[in-house]
Design a protein around this motif. Structure first.
Motif, PDB file in Angstrom:
ATOM      1  N   ARG A  43      58.623 -58.710 -35.776  1.00 25.27           N
ATOM      2  CA  ARG A  43      59.562 -57.589 -35.681  1.00 25.27           C
ATOM      3  C   ARG A  43      58.991 -56.317 -36.300  1.00 25.27           C
ATOM      4  NH1 ARG A  43      63.121 -61.758 -37.101  1.00 25.27           N
ATOM      5  NH2 ARG A  43      63.278 -61.003 -39.253  1.00 25.27           N
ATOM      6  N   ARG A  44      57.984 -56.444 -37.129  1.00 22.35           N
ATOM      7  CA  ARG A  44      57.376 -55.288 -37.784  1.00 22.35           C
ATOM      8  C   ARG A  44      56.027 -54.914 -37.165  1.00 22.35           C
ATOM      9  NH1 ARG A  44      61.016 -57.634 -39.925  1.00 22.35           N
ATOM     10  NH2 ARG A  44      62.532 -56.501 -41.174  1.00 22.35           N
ATOM     11  N   GLY A  45      55.739 -55.469 -35.987  1.00 18.87           N
ATOM     12  CA  GLY A  45      54.555 -55.066 -35.239  1.00 18.87           C
ATOM     13  C   GLY A  45      53.304 -55.875 -35.483  1.00 18.87           C
ATOM     14  N   TRP A  46      53.384 -56.953 -36.243  1.00 16.34           N
ATOM     15  CA  TRP A  46      52.214 -57.817 -36.451  1.00 16.34           C
ATOM     16  C   TRP A  46      51.991 -58.642 -35.185  1.00 16.34           C
ATOM     17  CZ3 TRP A  46      49.423 -58.154 -41.135  1.00 16.34           C
ATOM     18  CH2 TRP A  46      49.950 -57.423 -42.208  1.00 16.34           C
ATOM     19  N   VAL A  47      50.742 -58.786 -34.801  1.00 15.83           N
ATOM     20  CA  VAL A  47      50.382 -59.551 -33.600  1.00 15.83           C
ATOM     21  C   VAL A  47      49.255 -60.517 -33.949  1.00 15.83           C
ATOM     22  CG1 VAL A  47      51.088 -57.714 -32.004  1.00 15.83           C
ATOM     23  CG2 VAL A  47      48.724 -57.796 -32.840  1.00 15.83           C
ATOM     24  N   PRO A  48      49.050 -61.559 -33.137  1.00 11.70           N
ATOM     25  CA  PRO A  48      47.917 -62.459 -33.397  1.00 11.70           C
ATOM     26  C   PRO A  48      46.613 -61.664 -33.464  1.00 11.70           C
ATOM     27  CG  PRO A  48      49.376 -63.431 -31.784  1.00 11.70           C
ATOM     28  CD  PRO A  48      49.860 -62.010 -32.007  1.00 11.70           C
ATOM     29  N   ASP A  49      45.788 -61.997 -34.419  1.00 17.90           N
ATOM     30  CA  ASP A  49      44.524 -61.293 -34.646  1.00 17.90           C
ATOM     31  C   ASP A  49      43.499 -61.794 -33.639  1.00 17.90           C
ATOM     32  OD1 ASP A  49      42.142 -60.195 -35.551  1.00 17.90           O
ATOM     33  OD2 ASP A  49      42.568 -60.596 -37.659  1.00 17.90           O
ATOM     34  N   PRO A  50      43.062 -60.950 -32.694  1.00 19.74           N
ATOM     35  CA  PRO A  50      42.112 -61.403 -31.677  1.00 19.74           C
ATOM     36  C   PRO A  50      40.747 -61.752 -32.257  1.00 19.74           C
ATOM     37  CG  PRO A  50      42.423 -59.029 -31.528  1.00 19.74           C
ATOM     38  CD  PRO A  50      43.409 -59.539 -32.546  1.00 19.74           C
ATOM     39  N   GLN A  51      40.451 -61.255 -33.456  1.00 22.73           N
ATOM     40  CA  GLN A  51      39.165 -61.549 -34.083  1.00 22.73           C
ATOM     41  C   GLN A  51      39.175 -62.877 -34.831  1.00 22.73           C
ATOM     42  OE1 GLN A  51      38.123 -58.146 -36.459  1.00 22.73           O
ATOM     43  NE2 GLN A  51      38.308 -56.751 -34.741  1.00 22.73           N
ATOM     44  N   ARG A  52      40.374 -63.465 -35.027  1.00 20.83           N
ATOM     45  CA  ARG A  52      40.465 -64.714 -35.779  1.00 20.83           C
ATOM     46  C   ARG A  52      41.424 -65.689 -35.114  1.00 20.83           C
ATOM     47  NH1 ARG A  52      41.317 -64.322 -41.886  1.00 20.83           N
ATOM     48  NH2 ARG A  52      40.640 -66.443 -41.638  1.00 20.83           N
ATOM     49  N   PRO A  53      41.028 -66.276 -34.000  1.00 21.33           N
ATOM     50  CA  PRO A  53      41.904 -67.288 -33.396  1.00 21.33           C
ATOM     51  C   PRO A  53      41.997 -68.496 -34.329  1.00 21.33           C
ATOM     52  CG  PRO A  53      39.779 -67.252 -32.285  1.00 21.33           C
ATOM     53  CD  PRO A  53      39.777 -66.121 -33.277  1.00 21.33           C
ATOM     54  N   PRO A  54      43.133 -69.159 -34.348  1.00 19.79           N
ATOM     55  CA  PRO A  54      43.263 -70.305 -35.253  1.00 19.79           C
ATOM     56  C   PRO A  54      42.359 -71.465 -34.845  1.00 19.79           C
ATOM     57  CG  PRO A  54      45.206 -70.076 -33.862  1.00 19.79           C
ATOM     58  CD  PRO A  54      44.326 -68.904 -33.572  1.00 19.79           C
ATOM     59  N   ALA A  55      41.808 -72.123 -35.833  1.00 24.15           N
ATOM     60  CA  ALA A  55      41.014 -73.327 -35.594  1.00 24.15           C
ATOM     61  C   ALA A  55      41.984 -74.481 -35.357  1.00 24.15           C
ATOM     62  CB  ALA A  55      40.120 -73.616 -36.793  1.00 24.15           C
ATOM     63  N   GLU A  56      41.536 -75.490 -34.639  1.00 25.97           N
ATOM     64  CA  GLU A  56      42.412 -76.626 -34.320  1.00 25.97           C
ATOM     65  C   GLU A  56      42.929 -77.338 -35.558  1.00 25.97           C
ATOM     66  OE1 GLU A  56      41.164 -79.419 -31.345  1.00 25.97           O
ATOM     67  OE2 GLU A  56      40.206 -77.830 -30.180  1.00 25.97           O
ATOM     68  N   ASP A  57      42.116 -77.407 -36.620  1.00 22.29           N
ATOM     69  CA  ASP A  57      42.513 -78.148 -37.808  1.00 22.29           C
ATOM     70  C   ASP A  57      43.118 -77.247 -38.889  1.00 22.29           C
ATOM     71  OD1 ASP A  57      40.177 -76.821 -38.362  1.00 22.29           O
ATOM     72  OD2 ASP A  57      39.263 -78.480 -39.458  1.00 22.29           O
ATOM     73  N   ASP A  58      43.355 -75.980 -38.562  1.00 25.12           N
ATOM     74  CA  ASP A  58      43.917 -75.056 -39.537  1.00 25.12           C
ATOM     75  C   ASP A  58      45.438 -75.065 -39.436  1.00 25.12           C
ATOM     76  OD1 ASP A  58      44.213 -73.160 -41.481  1.00 25.12           O
ATOM     77  OD2 ASP A  58      43.123 -71.584 -40.436  1.00 25.12           O
ATOM     78  N   HIS A  59      46.084 -74.751 -40.528  1.00 28.46           N
ATOM     79  CA  HIS A  59      47.547 -74.713 -40.559  1.00 28.46           C
ATOM     80  C   HIS A  59      48.063 -73.288 -40.694  1.00 28.46           C
ATOM     81  CE1 HIS A  59      47.728 -79.048 -40.755  1.00 28.46           C
ATOM     82  NE2 HIS A  59      46.798 -79.009 -41.690  1.00 28.46           N
TER      83      HIS A  59
END
Length: 167
Positions: free
Chosen positions: A140-156
């Motif tokens: 709601r405050r404009g944060w979006v997924p970071d294209p430079q840091r996609p989540p790793a499969e084993d990350d939480h």
């Protein structure tokens, strides 16, 4: 009670080293809400960790205080390896019994004001995948997924990025 605070008014100000215990307690209460089995075991002394964060010359820890009680906290700084105009929001918590009272919105606005005043044009953070409430708050405050840091499969964690509107 701190004399410059007014009853019922939220005051956002830098945290003081002597408040590290109260900050750590709020941190634990807030984090416990998104772990289905409660907080995982940790050997971290969170009071000491918060005291070090508060005392760090290259970081800021803001606290929201209402009626003499710390009800919201945020910590941020430029992380190593990032451009000087980037800030990382390391911690952002509101006391769970005070959710939906505008405290998080006010604290986020205060953070953004400080970032922009310091010439920061990008902010990054990571949020726990099970913390859907926080993810919605940030979106709601404009944060979006970071294209430079996609989540790793084993990350939480999910990695989010914010830039000022219109940039």
């Amino acid at each position: 009670m701190i004399s410059h605070e007014t009853a019922g008014v939220l005051v956002i100000r830098p945290a003081e080293p002597g408040e590290a215990g109260a900050v750590a307690a709020l941190h634990a209460r807030a984090r416990a809400t998104y772990y289905p089995d409660g907080l995982p075991p940790s050997d971290v002394d969170w009071t000491d960790a918060w005291r070090r964060s508060i005392e760090r010359p290259d970081a800021e820890v803001l606290c929201g205080v209402r009626d003499g009680e710390i009800v919201a906290i945020a910590s941020f700084r430029t992380p190593e390896g990032e451009p000087a105009d980037t800030v990382k929001l390391y911690q952002f918590h509101v006391a769970p019994d005070r959710w939906r009272a505008g405290l998080g919105s006010a604290l986020h606005a205060a953070c953004v004001e400080r970032w922009l005043a310091a010439g920061r044009r990008t902010a990054v953070l990571d949020v726990h995948v099970d913390n859907l409430r926080a993810q919605a708050f940030y979106a709601r405050r404009g944060w979006v997924p970071d294209p430079q840091r996609p989540p790793a499969e084993d990350d939480h964690h999910l990695f989010l990025r914010w830039t000022p509107p219109g940039e």
